[in-house]
Design a protein around this motif. Structure first.
Motif, PDB file in Angstrom:
ATOM      1  N   MET A 108      14.540  -6.817   3.652  1.00 35.12           N
ATOM      2  CA  MET A 108      14.911  -5.554   3.018  1.00 35.12           C
ATOM      3  C   MET A 108      13.820  -5.098   2.057  1.00 35.12           C
ATOM      4  O   MET A 108      13.423  -3.929   2.028  1.00 35.12           O
ATOM      5  N   TYR A 109      13.363  -6.047   1.251  1.00 37.90           N
ATOM      6  CA  TYR A 109      12.299  -5.709   0.292  1.00 37.90           C
ATOM      7  C   TYR A 109      11.018  -5.300   1.019  1.00 37.90           C
ATOM      8  O   TYR A 109      10.336  -4.352   0.605  1.00 37.90           O
ATOM      9  N   SER A 110      10.681  -5.994   2.097  1.00 36.10           N
ATOM     10  CA  SER A 110       9.476  -5.653   2.844  1.00 36.10           C
ATOM     11  C   SER A 110       9.534  -4.235   3.396  1.00 36.10           C
ATOM     12  O   SER A 110       8.544  -3.491   3.356  1.00 36.10           O
ATOM     13  N   ALA A 111      10.690  -3.848   3.928  1.00 30.75           N
ATOM     14  CA  ALA A 111      10.844  -2.481   4.439  1.00 30.75           C
ATOM     15  C   ALA A 111      10.625  -1.476   3.313  1.00 30.75           C
ATOM     16  O   ALA A 111       9.894  -0.485   3.477  1.00 30.75           O
ATOM     17  N   ILE A 191       1.594   3.830  13.085  1.00 28.11           N
ATOM     18  CA  ILE A 191       1.428   2.564  12.370  1.00 28.11           C
ATOM     19  C   ILE A 191       2.340   2.495  11.151  1.00 28.11           C
ATOM     20  O   ILE A 191       3.022   1.488  10.914  1.00 28.11           O
ATOM     21  N   LYS A 192       2.362   3.570  10.376  1.00 25.92           N
ATOM     22  CA  LYS A 192       3.169   3.593   9.157  1.00 25.92           C
ATOM     23  C   LYS A 192       4.659   3.434   9.470  1.00 25.92           C
ATOM     24  O   LYS A 192       5.348   2.597   8.882  1.00 25.92           O
ATOM     25  N   VAL A 193       5.139   4.239  10.396  1.00 28.85           N
ATOM     26  CA  VAL A 193       6.573   4.257  10.686  1.00 28.85           C
ATOM     27  C   VAL A 193       6.996   2.991  11.430  1.00 28.85           C
ATOM     28  O   VAL A 193       8.043   2.412  11.135  1.00 28.85           O
ATOM     29  N   LYS A 194       6.191   2.555  12.385  1.00 27.61           N
ATOM     30  CA  LYS A 194       6.551   1.368  13.160  1.00 27.61           C
ATOM     31  C   LYS A 194       6.669   0.139  12.257  1.00 27.61           C
ATOM     32  O   LYS A 194       7.570  -0.686  12.447  1.00 27.61           O
ATOM     33  N   THR A 195       5.780   0.008  11.284  1.00 25.08           N
ATOM     34  CA  THR A 195       5.850  -1.133  10.369  1.00 25.08           C
ATOM     35  C   THR A 195       7.191  -1.167   9.641  1.00 25.08           C
ATOM     36  O   THR A 195       7.852  -2.213   9.557  1.00 25.08           O
ATOM     37  N   VAL A 196       7.602  -0.020   9.133  1.00 28.98           N
ATOM     38  CA  VAL A 196       8.877   0.057   8.403  1.00 28.98           C
ATOM     39  C   VAL A 196      10.051  -0.198   9.344  1.00 28.98           C
ATOM     40  O   VAL A 196      10.976  -0.961   9.014  1.00 28.98           O
ATOM     41  N   LEU A 197      10.028   0.414  10.506  1.00 29.42           N
ATOM     42  CA  LEU A 197      11.126   0.241  11.463  1.00 29.42           C
ATOM     43  C   LEU A 197      11.288  -1.218  11.874  1.00 29.42           C
ATOM     44  O   LEU A 197      12.405  -1.715  12.007  1.00 29.42           O
ATOM     45  N   ASP A 198      10.166  -1.892  12.076  1.00 25.94           N
ATOM     46  CA  ASP A 198      10.235  -3.302  12.474  1.00 25.94           C
ATOM     47  C   ASP A 198      10.927  -4.140  11.395  1.00 25.94           C
ATOM     48  O   ASP A 198      11.738  -5.020  11.703  1.00 25.94           O
ATOM     49  N   PHE A 199      10.615  -3.864  10.131  1.00 20.46           N
ATOM     50  CA  PHE A 199      11.253  -4.614   9.050  1.00 20.46           C
ATOM     51  C   PHE A 199      12.741  -4.273   8.950  1.00 20.46           C
ATOM     52  O   PHE A 199      13.579  -5.157   8.734  1.00 20.46           O
ATOM     53  N   LEU A 200      13.077  -3.004   9.093  1.00 22.80           N
ATOM     54  CA  LEU A 200      14.490  -2.604   9.024  1.00 22.80           C
ATOM     55  C   LEU A 200      15.295  -3.252  10.147  1.00 22.80           C
ATOM     56  O   LEU A 200      16.411  -3.753   9.927  1.00 22.80           O
TER      57      LEU A 200
END
Length: 222
Positions: A108-111, A191-200
């Motif tokens: 959660m924190y990483s996202a 890159i920006k969005v995929k990183t967040v989506l992967d963490f979520l």
């Protein structure tokens, strides 16, 4: 499989033996506090994403503080497991549960961190994921409370089923989001969005891990 409500006391007797459970309250209290901490984190994450224009370092710092709190709770539980005589199988089960709960806080924190650091553009599915994550955390809290307070074990199993269903929804959300994202053709945005989506999405996976651990504990000791 349906478990009568009276089996809740037998359930904990099977785990710790027919002992005074007072000495083991610390485990339940730590799990209760960890679950409450996850719900608090999920509320902050959801509110921060819902009010995206005001998402700033204060949101991130609050989540960081709560994530560190979960680390401390997990560390304390491991110390308590080392201090008391607990059957090896029980120690492994409780350790796995503590680690899985801590993983939820970490992801959660990483996202949240990469939303801020990457200045990620707002997309609707962030809020949908945050809403889903909050429900997962609430159901984890419900399941642990049902087991801790000797309530009907079926109440815990209902929460477990809901968490598993929500993880499936998370998988579908990720698939939809990635399809839309790649159509944009914007490499930096991807890159920006995929990183967040992967963490979520990983948060919902870890919630399912908690659900599976709880299900195994129930089946093993009932």
């Amino acid at each position: 499989m349906h478990f009568p409500a009276r089996n809740s006391v037998r359930f904990w007797n099977n785990i710790f033996g027919k002992l005074n459970t007072t000495g083991y309250d610390v485990y339940f209290d730590l799990f209760k506090e960890s679950a409450a901490n996850l719900v608090a984190m999920s509320d902050i994450l959801y509110n921060g994403i819902s009010e995206y224009d005001t998402y700033d370092e204060n949101v991130l710092q609050t989540l960081s503080d709560l994530e560190h709190k979960n680390d401390e709770l997990t560390h304390t539980l491991f110390l308590e497991l080392g201090r008391k005589f607990v059957k090896t199988s029980v120690r492994e089960d409780l350790s796995s549960l503590a680690s899985a709960l801590d993983d939820i806080a970490d992801y959660m924190y990483s996202a949240a961190k990469y939303i801020y650091l990457y200045k990620s553009p707002e997309i609707k599915i962030y809020a949908e994921f945050a809403h889903l994550i909050r429900h997962c955390c609430v159901e984890i809290q419900n399941a642990l409370r049902a087991l801790r307070e000797f309530k009907d074990i079926n109440a815990a199993r209902e929460s477990i089923i809901k968490i598993n269903s929500m993880e499936n929804i998370g998988d579908e959300l990720l698939t939809q989001a990635m399809l839309q994202l790649f159509e944009s053709g914007d490499a930096v945005r991807i890159i920006k969005v995929k990183t967040v989506l992967d963490f979520l999405e990983e948060v919902t996976d870890r919630a399912e891990d908690v659900a599976n651990i709880l299900e195994n504990i129930i089946l093993k000791y009932t």
